[in-house]
Design a protein around this motif. Sequence first.
Motif, mmCIF file in Angstrom:
data_model
loop_
_atom_site.group_PDB
_atom_site.id
_atom_site.type_symbol
_atom_site.label_atom_id
_atom_site.label_comp_id
_atom_site.label_asym_id
_atom_site.label_seq_id
_atom_site.Cartn_x
_atom_site.Cartn_y
_atom_site.Cartn_z
ATOM 1 N N ASP A 92 0.770 -1.148 0.027
ATOM 2 C CA ASP A 92 -0.055 0.044 0.153
ATOM 3 C C ASP A 92 0.909 1.070 0.239
ATOM 4 O O ASP A 92 0.634 2.204 -0.676
ATOM 5 C CB ASP A 92 -1.003 0.040 1.218
ATOM 6 N N GLN A 93 1.973 1.307 0.720
ATOM 7 C CA GLN A 93 2.859 2.519 0.792
ATOM 8 C C GLN A 93 3.557 2.697 -0.341
ATOM 9 O O GLN A 93 3.558 3.651 -0.963
ATOM 10 C CB GLN A 93 4.214 2.108 1.878
ATOM 11 N N ALA A 94 4.081 1.619 -1.278
ATOM 12 C CA ALA A 94 4.559 1.695 -2.550
ATOM 13 C C ALA A 94 3.568 2.269 -3.624
ATOM 14 O O ALA A 94 4.026 3.173 -4.392
ATOM 15 C CB ALA A 94 5.070 0.438 -2.923
ATOM 16 N N GLU A 95 2.307 1.690 -3.544
ATOM 17 C CA GLU A 95 1.138 2.163 -4.410
ATOM 18 C C GLU A 95 0.782 3.590 -4.058
ATOM 19 O O GLU A 95 0.523 4.509 -4.992
ATOM 20 C CB GLU A 95 0.036 1.572 -4.296
ATOM 21 N N THR A 96 0.750 4.052 -2.771
ATOM 22 C CA THR A 96 0.681 5.696 -2.512
ATOM 23 C C THR A 96 1.843 6.478 -3.003
ATOM 24 O O THR A 96 1.461 7.530 -3.659
ATOM 25 C CB THR A 96 0.550 5.553 -0.860
ATOM 26 N N ILE A 97 2.924 6.107 -2.839
ATOM 27 C CA ILE A 97 4.107 6.907 -3.263
ATOM 28 C C ILE A 97 3.932 7.122 -4.699
ATOM 29 O O ILE A 97 4.230 7.947 -5.303
ATOM 30 C CB ILE A 97 5.403 6.355 -2.804
ATOM 31 N N GLY B 94 2.120 14.341 -9.102
ATOM 32 C CA GLY B 94 2.648 15.597 -9.045
ATOM 33 C C GLY B 94 2.813 16.297 -7.667
ATOM 34 O O GLY B 94 2.538 17.012 -7.514
ATOM 35 N N THR B 95 3.345 15.283 -6.717
ATOM 36 C CA THR B 95 3.580 15.596 -5.374
ATOM 37 C C THR B 95 4.572 16.412 -5.111
ATOM 38 O O THR B 95 5.779 16.224 -5.842
ATOM 39 C CB THR B 95 3.297 14.227 -4.425
ATOM 40 N N GLY B 96 4.862 16.861 -3.990
ATOM 41 C CA GLY B 96 6.046 17.457 -3.562
ATOM 42 C C GLY B 96 6.998 16.459 -2.666
ATOM 43 O O GLY B 96 6.599 15.292 -2.697
ATOM 44 N N LEU B 97 7.876 16.790 -1.831
ATOM 45 C CA LEU B 97 9.107 16.095 -1.135
ATOM 46 C C LEU B 97 7.893 15.394 0.098
ATOM 47 O O LEU B 97 8.281 14.257 0.093
ATOM 48 C CB LEU B 97 10.148 16.699 -0.718
ATOM 49 N N GLY C 230 5.084 14.659 0.319
ATOM 50 C CA GLY C 230 4.195 13.629 -0.289
ATOM 51 C C GLY C 230 4.768 12.361 -0.706
ATOM 52 O O GLY C 230 4.545 11.390 -0.546
ATOM 53 N N LEU C 231 6.186 12.521 -1.301
ATOM 54 C CA LEU C 231 6.774 11.238 -1.458
ATOM 55 C C LEU C 231 7.256 10.337 -0.167
ATOM 56 O O LEU C 231 7.698 9.212 -0.265
ATOM 57 C CB LEU C 231 8.341 11.729 -2.044
ATOM 58 N N GLY C 232 7.173 11.084 0.954
ATOM 59 C CA GLY C 232 7.360 10.135 2.479
ATOM 60 C C GLY C 232 6.377 9.125 2.362
ATOM 61 O O GLY C 232 6.413 8.403 3.368
ATOM 62 N N GLY C 233 5.338 9.193 1.745
ATOM 63 C CA GLY C 233 3.981 8.365 1.635
ATOM 64 C C GLY C 233 3.380 8.511 2.982
ATOM 65 O O GLY C 233 3.260 9.607 3.555
ATOM 66 N N MET C 234 2.829 7.304 3.681
ATOM 67 C CA MET C 234 1.955 7.380 4.856
ATOM 68 C C MET C 234 3.041 7.049 5.946
ATOM 69 O O MET C 234 3.803 6.283 6.075
ATOM 70 C CB MET C 234 1.098 5.944 4.751
ATOM 71 N N ALA D 270 12.896 10.119 1.792
ATOM 72 C CA ALA D 270 12.138 11.459 1.547
ATOM 73 C C ALA D 270 11.308 11.968 3.023
ATOM 74 O O ALA D 270 11.431 13.256 3.108
ATOM 75 C CB ALA D 270 10.911 11.215 0.506
ATOM 76 N N ALA D 271 10.680 11.012 3.469
ATOM 77 C CA ALA D 271 10.143 11.386 4.961
ATOM 78 C C ALA D 271 11.145 12.035 5.635
ATOM 79 O O ALA D 271 10.917 13.081 6.769
ATOM 80 C CB ALA D 271 9.480 10.345 5.524
ATOM 81 N N LEU D 272 12.692 11.306 6.002
ATOM 82 C CA LEU D 272 13.561 11.936 6.900
ATOM 83 C C LEU D 272 13.971 13.407 6.086
ATOM 84 O O LEU D 272 14.158 14.369 7.229
ATOM 85 C CB LEU D 272 14.666 11.210 6.766
ATOM 86 N N VAL D 273 14.227 13.564 4.965
ATOM 87 C CA VAL D 273 14.498 14.826 4.237
ATOM 88 C C VAL D 273 13.538 16.111 4.844
ATOM 89 O O VAL D 273 13.810 16.964 5.039
ATOM 90 C CB VAL D 273 14.920 14.761 3.056
ATOM 91 N N ALA D 274 12.305 15.600 4.418
ATOM 92 C CA ALA D 274 11.070 16.583 4.705
ATOM 93 C C ALA D 274 10.945 16.758 6.042
ATOM 94 O O ALA D 274 10.772 18.015 6.414
ATOM 95 C CB ALA D 274 9.732 15.918 4.169
ATOM 96 N N GLY D 275 11.249 15.785 7.038
ATOM 97 C CA GLY D 275 11.121 16.081 8.545
ATOM 98 C C GLY D 275 12.386 17.133 8.855
ATOM 99 O O GLY D 275 12.058 17.962 9.564
ATOM 100 N N ALA D 276 13.357 17.091 8.272
ATOM 101 C CA ALA D 276 14.541 17.842 8.624
ATOM 102 C C ALA D 276 14.046 19.246 8.149
ATOM 103 O O ALA D 276 14.485 20.401 9.087
ATOM 104 C CB ALA D 276 15.883 17.579 8.039
ATOM 105 N N ILE D 277 13.773 19.477 6.939
ATOM 106 C CA ILE D 277 13.367 20.748 6.559
ATOM 107 C C ILE D 277 12.205 21.318 7.157
ATOM 108 O O ILE D 277 12.187 22.492 7.577
ATOM 109 C CB ILE D 277 12.981 20.586 5.103
ATOM 110 N N ARG D 278 11.300 20.463 7.778
ATOM 111 C CA ARG D 278 10.198 21.077 8.480
ATOM 112 C C ARG D 278 10.648 21.612 9.814
ATOM 113 O O ARG D 278 10.241 22.570 10.196
ATOM 114 C CB ARG D 278 8.928 20.153 8.515
#
Length: 358
Positions: free
Chosen positions: A151-156, A163-166, A168-172, A250-258
Amino acid sequence: MGMPETPPETVPSARRADGGDAFVTAVRAALPAQGFWTMPVVVAVSGGSDSVALLTTLRRLVPPGLEHRLLVAHAEHDLRDGASADREFVVWLAARLGLHVVWRRLAVRDAPDGDGAGIEGRARRLRYAFLAEVALESGGRHVAVAHTADDQAETILHRMLRGTGLAGLGGMADARELVAGVSLVRPMLGLTREDVRGYLAAAGEAWREDPTNTDTRHARNFLRHDVFPRCEQGPYQAATAALTRLGRQAALVAGAIRSAAEHLLEAHSHRQAGGGVTVQTGPLAGLDRHLVAEVFVALWRREGWPQRDMTARHYTTLAAMSGGDAGTADVIELPGRVRVCRGNGMLSIEPDGRSSEP
């Protein structure tokens, strides 16, 4: 009236000798480390293979004497004729496991489509609202759902193609807030659909199949039945693993930016008495525009201002204004009647369209 000896029509599974212990161990390791069983736990159960695996695993993991804290919740959507049979199966399964079940028929077809997400989006919104209500009424602090690595792979991939951003690439996320005081947890996110079927075979558990899951007119089904099999049977045999790995990175990078954006926001913004906020532009001027845009995303999130109609273009415009970029206006109006004025080394941002000349 006693529990029937056999469930409604299901997909049977032949029992294997190992009993699925490795699967149970993996789910246990993914549960919150502290306090998970101190309050009721709501398990979302559709009757499909994934949710049956989750429910029966949690039934094995609940500490002795606390079985009453495991609560089954089933949402019956009004989208197909066989939905009532799914509900009957879930009620039967809960009774077999000695658990209380709460179910509700959700009027998805007649629900307003205010966010433009379509019928699948409406079903999801109503389902999560129902689960949140069950949790709040029972005093529960966790709602467990059965999303898997597939499900995670399908979501990503779905988000990538749309056309998601960074972020969104982190998935669920493994866990997130559902409503205040209630967390949504996904303890099977590191397990594959193949792991699920292996566990069900080992445990001898049956499940229901939703025939609409094979309808490839729906985007997720198209990815699941047409795209992923061709990838994994062709040159991309590790497509699911690769996408989930990308999601974690992507989730790690997005978290660092946030985190960086929230730190900058706290350091360089001030709330005003009338409900507005001023942001100092000088300290932000030399920073990367993408990071500055995230500062304004963090501001909207912190203040609870309307976000639905705010796009990446709006946040980029705010970043350009804060940097004094040529061609940017000194006053703009944003969705939700938010007014932004630039002057005296700051942006003055006011909700409800109030005048905010600095």
